[in-house]
Design an enzyme around this catalytic site. Structure first.
Site, PDB file in Angstrom:
ATOM      1  N   ASP A 100       2.866  -1.254  -8.782  1.00  0.00           N
ATOM      2  CA  ASP A 100       2.225  -2.437  -8.178  1.00  0.00           C
ATOM      3  C   ASP A 100       1.072  -2.914  -9.047  1.00  0.00           C
ATOM      4  O   ASP A 100       0.495  -2.143  -9.816  1.00  0.00           O
ATOM      5  CB  ASP A 100       1.695  -2.132  -6.764  1.00  0.00           C
ATOM      6  CG  ASP A 100       1.578  -3.394  -5.914  1.00  0.00           C
ATOM      7  OD1 ASP A 100       2.427  -3.592  -5.025  1.00  0.00           O
ATOM      8  OD2 ASP A 100       0.667  -4.209  -6.166  1.00  0.00           O
TER       9      ASP A 100
ATOM     10  N   ASP B  76       2.055  -4.543 -13.967  1.00  0.00           N
ATOM     11  CA  ASP B  76       2.938  -5.670 -13.667  1.00  0.00           C
ATOM     12  C   ASP B  76       4.363  -5.245 -14.015  1.00  0.00           C
ATOM     13  O   ASP B  76       4.647  -4.890 -15.159  1.00  0.00           O
ATOM     14  CB  ASP B  76       2.502  -6.871 -14.523  1.00  0.00           C
ATOM     15  CG  ASP B  76       3.326  -8.114 -14.244  1.00  0.00           C
ATOM     16  OD1 ASP B  76       4.438  -8.000 -13.691  1.00  0.00           O
ATOM     17  OD2 ASP B  76       2.845  -9.206 -14.588  1.00  0.00           O
TER      18      ASP B  76
ATOM     19  N   LYS C 148      13.211  -8.719  -1.659  1.00  0.00           N
ATOM     20  CA  LYS C 148      12.698  -9.711  -0.709  1.00  0.00           C
ATOM     21  C   LYS C 148      12.781 -11.089  -1.356  1.00  0.00           C
ATOM     22  O   LYS C 148      12.478 -11.247  -2.549  1.00  0.00           O
ATOM     23  CB  LYS C 148      11.221  -9.399  -0.411  1.00  0.00           C
ATOM     24  CG  LYS C 148      10.601 -10.296   0.653  1.00  0.00           C
ATOM     25  CD  LYS C 148       9.189 -10.737   0.344  1.00  0.00           C
ATOM     26  CE  LYS C 148       8.130  -9.699   0.376  1.00  0.00           C
ATOM     27  NZ  LYS C 148       7.744  -9.320   1.729  1.00  0.00           N
TER      28      LYS C 148
ATOM     29  N   PRO D  91       0.793  -1.239   0.000  1.00  0.00           N
ATOM     30  CA  PRO D  91       0.000   0.000   0.000  1.00  0.00           C
ATOM     31  C   PRO D  91       0.829   1.295   0.000  1.00  0.00           C
ATOM     32  O   PRO D  91       0.282   2.368  -0.087  1.00  0.00           O
ATOM     33  CB  PRO D  91      -0.805  -0.111   1.290  1.00  0.00           C
ATOM     34  CG  PRO D  91       0.062  -0.925   2.199  1.00  0.00           C
ATOM     35  CD  PRO D  91       0.799  -1.896   1.326  1.00  0.00           C
ATOM     36  N   GLY D  92       2.152   1.203   0.122  1.00  0.00           N
ATOM     37  CA  GLY D  92       2.940   2.422  -0.026  1.00  0.00           C
ATOM     38  C   GLY D  92       3.855   2.775   1.131  1.00  0.00           C
ATOM     39  O   GLY D  92       4.411   3.882   1.168  1.00  0.00           O
ATOM     40  N   ALA D  93       4.049   1.845   2.080  1.00  0.00           N
ATOM     41  CA  ALA D  93       4.868   2.179   3.256  1.00  0.00           C
ATOM     42  C   ALA D  93       6.348   2.378   2.879  1.00  0.00           C
ATOM     43  O   ALA D  93       6.994   3.314   3.365  1.00  0.00           O
ATOM     44  CB  ALA D  93       4.729   1.100   4.320  1.00  0.00           C
ATOM     45  N   TRP D  94       6.884   1.506   2.026  1.00  0.00           N
ATOM     46  CA  TRP D  94       8.290   1.692   1.618  1.00  0.00           C
ATOM     47  C   TRP D  94       8.434   3.006   0.850  1.00  0.00           C
ATOM     48  O   TRP D  94       9.427   3.712   0.999  1.00  0.00           O
ATOM     49  CB  TRP D  94       8.762   0.513   0.752  1.00  0.00           C
ATOM     50  CG  TRP D  94       9.204  -0.669   1.561  1.00  0.00           C
ATOM     51  CD1 TRP D  94       8.764  -1.038   2.796  1.00  0.00           C
ATOM     52  CD2 TRP D  94      10.194  -1.653   1.190  1.00  0.00           C
ATOM     53  NE1 TRP D  94       9.401  -2.186   3.207  1.00  0.00           N
ATOM     54  CE2 TRP D  94      10.270  -2.575   2.253  1.00  0.00           C
ATOM     55  CE3 TRP D  94      10.995  -1.849   0.068  1.00  0.00           C
ATOM     56  CZ2 TRP D  94      11.144  -3.680   2.224  1.00  0.00           C
ATOM     57  CZ3 TRP D  94      11.862  -2.936   0.036  1.00  0.00           C
ATOM     58  CH2 TRP D  94      11.935  -3.838   1.107  1.00  0.00           C
TER      59      TRP D  94
HETATM   60  C1  LIG Z   1       4.382  -7.196   0.711  1.00  0.00           C
HETATM   61  S1  LIG Z   1       3.530  -6.201  -0.442  1.00  0.00           S
HETATM   62  C2  LIG Z   1       4.554  -4.796  -0.526  1.00  0.00           C
HETATM   63  C3  LIG Z   1       4.427  -3.861   0.661  1.00  0.00           C
HETATM   64  C4  LIG Z   1       5.129  -2.538   0.408  1.00  0.00           C
HETATM   65  N1  LIG Z   1       6.569  -2.692   0.389  1.00  0.00           N
HETATM   66  C5  LIG Z   1       4.809  -1.513   1.466  1.00  0.00           C
HETATM   67  O1  LIG Z   1       5.661  -1.246   2.302  1.00  0.00           O
HETATM   68  O2  LIG Z   1       3.703  -0.963   1.452  1.00  0.00           O
HETATM   69  C6  LIG Z   1       3.893  -7.018  -1.943  1.00  0.00           C
HETATM   70  C7  LIG Z   1       3.288  -6.381  -3.177  1.00  0.00           C
HETATM   71  O3  LIG Z   1       3.897  -6.935  -4.345  1.00  0.00           O
HETATM   72  C8  LIG Z   1       2.968  -6.751  -5.392  1.00  0.00           C
HETATM   73  N2  LIG Z   1       3.363  -7.521  -6.573  1.00  0.00           N
HETATM   74  C9  LIG Z   1       3.490  -8.861  -6.691  1.00  0.00           C
HETATM   75  N3  LIG Z   1       3.833  -9.201  -7.946  1.00  0.00           N
HETATM   76  C10 LIG Z   1       3.956  -8.041  -8.645  1.00  0.00           C
HETATM   77  C11 LIG Z   1       4.286  -7.730 -10.005  1.00  0.00           C
HETATM   78  N4  LIG Z   1       4.576  -8.685 -10.895  1.00  0.00           N
HETATM   79  N5  LIG Z   1       4.300  -6.430 -10.376  1.00  0.00           N
HETATM   80  C12 LIG Z   1       3.988  -5.454  -9.473  1.00  0.00           C
HETATM   81  N6  LIG Z   1       3.687  -5.692  -8.188  1.00  0.00           N
HETATM   82  C13 LIG Z   1       3.657  -6.961  -7.772  1.00  0.00           C
HETATM   83  C14 LIG Z   1       1.665  -7.196  -4.755  1.00  0.00           C
HETATM   84  O4  LIG Z   1       0.565  -6.709  -5.462  1.00  0.00           O
HETATM   85  C15 LIG Z   1       1.787  -6.611  -3.350  1.00  0.00           C
HETATM   86  O5  LIG Z   1       1.117  -5.387  -3.235  1.00  0.00           O
END
Ligand SMILES: C[S@@+](CC[C@H](N)C(=O)[O-])C[C@H]1O[C@@H](n2cnc3c(N)ncnc32)[C@H](O)[C@@H]1O
Length: 266
Positions: free
Chosen positions: A132, A149, A214, A103-106
């Site tokens: 995202d 994507d 990650k 959701p945007g924390a990083w």
């Molecule tokens: C753990 S969350 C990220 C949290 C984020 N770092 C934060 O601090 O708000 C993982 C995110 O990776 C996204 N994601 C997974 N595969 C993706 C892709 N191929 N392209 C873009 N985003 C992707 C998911 O939709 C999800 O929102």
């Protein structure tokens, strides 16, 4: 005590436990809604044992509480804050690409650290671009490409258009595929995402740049690590405090990128 008495007692016991769980769940739901965590509150209605455990842990989690107090969109902010505190990867003026940003924390942390909103007039102004699959609510100082994507070539083109100079100094990936629960499969899919991002790095990342991703530890981790060691000068495996102990999640931090291609290679 006779068999019937034991049965009645055990029935009463299990009813009491169920009522206790439901009472606890109702309280948890109310608390989540008070804190604006509506998605979690919705999950709470299903009330399975696993969800109950998740909810209890979530409500007790000090990082969840701290995220609320410090207005971060989620607890993962503290993972990046720790990595940055220890390794100084974000500085005013840098261009950051945040993959899997919802959701945007990083992105919030990155905006503060690189001065992307220009809050500090005496420091260079950086740039934060988040991507995202999911929608991300607007954030001052950040630009979002969503839903998109990262592995789609059209997204790469859009990213290059938006990044000043067409490249990032720092590529962050907290991406995670939807977990199937099959450990090996989830691991392979996450490694696949990191791999695709590295394939794009020659067109995205500046020489000397930083890559933080990650991963979930597993059979392919060493292959990813080996590739990072070939393409970067230094690679470290990190497990920030906010990363749950019981999770196989680890972060790979690679610095001093050696490769770049294309006309905008500097
Ligand atoms: C753990 S969350 C990220 C949290 C984020 N770092 C934060 O601090 O708000 C993982 C995110 O990776 C996204 N994601 C997974 N595969 C993706 C892709 N191929 N392209 C873009 N985003 C992707 C998911 O939709 C999800 O929102």
């Amino acid at each position: 005590m006779g068999g019937c008495g034991r049965e009645a007692n055990s029935r009463r016991g299990s009813e009491e436990r169920r009522a206790g769980r439901e009472r606890c769940c109702r309280l948890a739901c109310a608390s989540l809604q008070r804190h604006g965590l509506h998605t979690a509150a919705r999950h709470c209605k299903a009330r399975t044992g696993a969800e109950h455990l998740w909810l209890t842990r979530h409500l007790k989690d000090p990082f969840v509480k701290a995220a609320k107090v410090e207005s971060y969109r989620c607890r993962s902010a503290f993972k990046l804050l720790e990595v940055d505190r220890r390794h100084r990867i974000l500085r005013p003026g840098l261009r950051v690409l945040d993959c899997g940003a919802a959701p945007g924390a990083w992105s919030q942390v990155a905006v503060q650290r690189v001065n992307a909103a220009g809050t500090d007039p005496s420091s260079p102004v950086g740039f934060v671009l988040g991507v995202d699959l999911l929608h991300i609510a607007p954030l001052g100082g950040a630009t979002f490409v969503c839903p998109a994507d990262v592995t789609d070539p059209r997204t790469l083109q859009r990213i290059q258009e938006l990044l000043p100079g067409g490249r990032a100094d720092v590529v962050l990936s907290d991406m995670a595929p939807n977990a199937t629960g099959i450990r090996g499969l989830d691991h392979d899919r996450l490694i696949g995402l990191c791999w695709s991002l590295l394939d794009m790095a020659p067109d995205l990342l500046c020489p000397g740049g930083t890559f933080l991703c990650k991963t979930w530890a597993g059979s392919q981790s060493h292959r990813l690590q080996k590739r990072l060691m070939e393409e970067f000068q230094s690679v470290r495996t990190l497990k920030p405090e906010a990363s749950r102990k019981e999770s196989s999640e680890v972060y790979l931090l690679a610095t001093q990128y050696r490769r770049a291609r294309g006309p905008r290679g500097a």
